[in-house]
Scaffold this motif. Structure first.
Motif: not given
Ligand SMILES: [Zn+2]
Length: 506
Positions: A354-362, A492-506
């Protein structure tokens, strides 16, 4: 009735009974009449005429038993030994193939520990995805008899893999010493041997070894199995109508490896080609699924087993719960193994679901407490192949029930059953548990297992296990730096999506 004397009849009287489709906040009082292993009737003030036992549930809440749809009992003894280990390092330290053979007494005790904690936390069905190492039927017997001793329902699966290489192998530095390279590659096994062992055990023990035991199939992961092995598992699934579980995209490294040139583009395609991507398949973890792959799973009618604790502890990322749900994929819950999640407690899994969806969706979303309760019961039942048998409290269904004491602090004041089960309760309110109509926990204590004696017996064998774990860590020490380096390479292999949050815009 001629046999009414032989079948135990239990009346659970005066409890509030949780109904997924009813009032999930203030479930009304209902009596439950159990005949043998099934629920016979629900109703108001049922007569106690010919019952063998009355359980007074006034001031209590009766729930359907929980289904832990993903667990491995092989590493119970490693509880609390590891932390700060990303998946690939953890797997090196916890893989049963890297330990010496274990005594049957250790196998029995470790199985009982997991079963005992599960039952006390209201888990009435457990899916054990067991690595049998070495492949010896005496181990299978020791595990199944320990589950029977505890009285828990088990959906048992023998893990299969014929490719031994670590998932991270494609990213290992090219200049590794030969001895290290060999340990990364491991020793492959024969698909035929894996399939023959599993088929032989199913044949020897039957499709229902006891009334509480059924089978599932468990190819470890698509990248750890040859096409021949996966096709053989699909054939067994079709022949015996068995559910199949497999780990898919638990880590970013696995997704990156699948995208390497010369490799397949999608592990889902590998499963589909083998005939496994069906409504019988449970995708375990599914953290690094793409949008297309999620659609593919929805189309096939497969489900996903969400293991939020191990996903976080092994630093694997956050599974795309909202995307899966929106695509129409059923989500069941797993507590995963002790060496990477430490506890068989589905209250925690429901809370994180229940709680984890909030890491990506307010925004307010669909993953409510009542939804989490369905995930821990109905969706789990479906995943393990026991739809319509367990997961809800209805006449004709198995009497797998939990009785919670509403005087426990988690429920005072009692404002909402669903929300307080998911957000407040820890397992402490679990007072009585029945599996197939048989009380296995009473007064918060196991009926068939003396837990104090179990702890004493386990402490006797624990030092030897800790020594073996330390020896393994010593042997693996020279692999740590190359593994961490390989992990950076895979990033280094690009996936085009992210499953971590707040990794910054490197
Ligand atoms: Zn697993």
């Amino acid at each position: 009735m001629g046999n009414s004397g032989a079948v135990p009849r239990i009346l659970i009287r005066g409890g509030r009974v949780y109904d997924h489709e009813g009032d999930v906040h203030q479930p009304p009082q209902t009596d439950i009449l159990i005949a043998g292993e099934t629920i016979e009737r629900l109703g108001q003030s049922l007569p106690a005429g010919d019952v063998t036992e009355i359980i007074d549930a006034a001031g209590k809440l009766v729930l359907p038993g929980f289904v832990n749809a993903h667990y491995h009992s092989h590493d119970v003894m490693a509880k609390g030994l590891f932390e700060e280990m990303p998946f690939d390092i953890w797997t090196l330290h916890s893989n049963p193939a890297n330990y010496g053979p274990r005594s049957l007494e250790e196998v029995r005790l470790r199985t009982l520990i997991g079963a005992a904690e599960s039952l006390r936390n209201g888990i009435t069905t457990i899916q054990d995805f067991l690595t049998v190492e070495p492949q010896d039927e005496a181990i299978v017997d020791a595990v199944l008899s320990a589950y029977e001793e505890a009285g828990i329902r088990v959906v048992f699966a023998i893990a299969a893999r014929d490719r031994a290489a670590l998932d991270i192998a494609p990213f290992m530095p090219p200049d590794l010493p030969e001895a290290v390279r060999k340990r990364v590659a491991g020793s492959d096994r024969k698909a035929r041997d894996e399939l023959d062992f599993i088929a032989a055990q199913i044949k020897r023990l039957g499709l229902r070894p006891t009334p509480r035991q059924t089978w599932a199939l468990a190819p470890s992961a698509p990248q750890r199995c040859s096409q021949q092995l996966l096709e053989g598992i699909a054939a067994l699934s079709r022949a015996h109508d068995l559910p199949v579980f497999t780990h898919v995209y638990e880590t970013r490294i696995q997704a990156a490896a699948a995208r390497r040139e010369g490799s397949v583009s999608s592990l889902l395609d590998v499963l589909a080609a083998a005939g496994l991507l069906t409504e019988k398949l449970g995708i375990v973890h599914g953290v690094w699924l793409t949008t297309d792959e999620i659609a593919q799973i929805a189309e096939a009618g497969s489900c996903v087993i969400h293991n939020p604790v191990s996903n976080l502890k092994l630093k694997s990322g956050v599974a795309p719960i909202l995307d899966l749900h929106r695509a129409g994929v059923d989500i069941a819950l797993g507590c995963d193994n002790y060496s990477c999640a430490e506890t068989q407690n589905i209250f925690i899994a429901m809370r994180l679901l229940c709680l984890l969806p909030a890491v990506t969706d307010p925004a307010p979303g669909p993953i409510s407490a009542a939804y989490a309760l369905k995930a821990a019961t109905l969706a789990g039942a479906r995943a393990v192949g026991l739809s319509n048998a367990i997961g809800a409290i209805k006449p004709g269904m198995m009497a797998d029930l939990i009785i919670l004491d509403l005087n426990e602090s988690a429920f005072v004041p009692f404002n909402s059953a669903a929300r307080q089960i998911v957000f407040s309760e820890s397992g402490r309110a679990v007072e009585t548990v029945l599996v197939g109509g048989r009380p296995v926990v009473r007064g918060g204590k196991l009926v068939a297992i003396d837990e104090a004696a179990l702890a004493v017996a386990v402490e006797k064998i624990a030092p030897a296990f800790r020594r073996d774990a330390q020896a393994l860590a010593d042997r693996n020490a020279d692999l740590m730096a190359p593994l961490l380096s390989a992990g950076r390479e895979a990033w280094k292999v690009p996936l085009g999506f992210e499953r971590y949050i707040s990794r910054g815009s490197s």
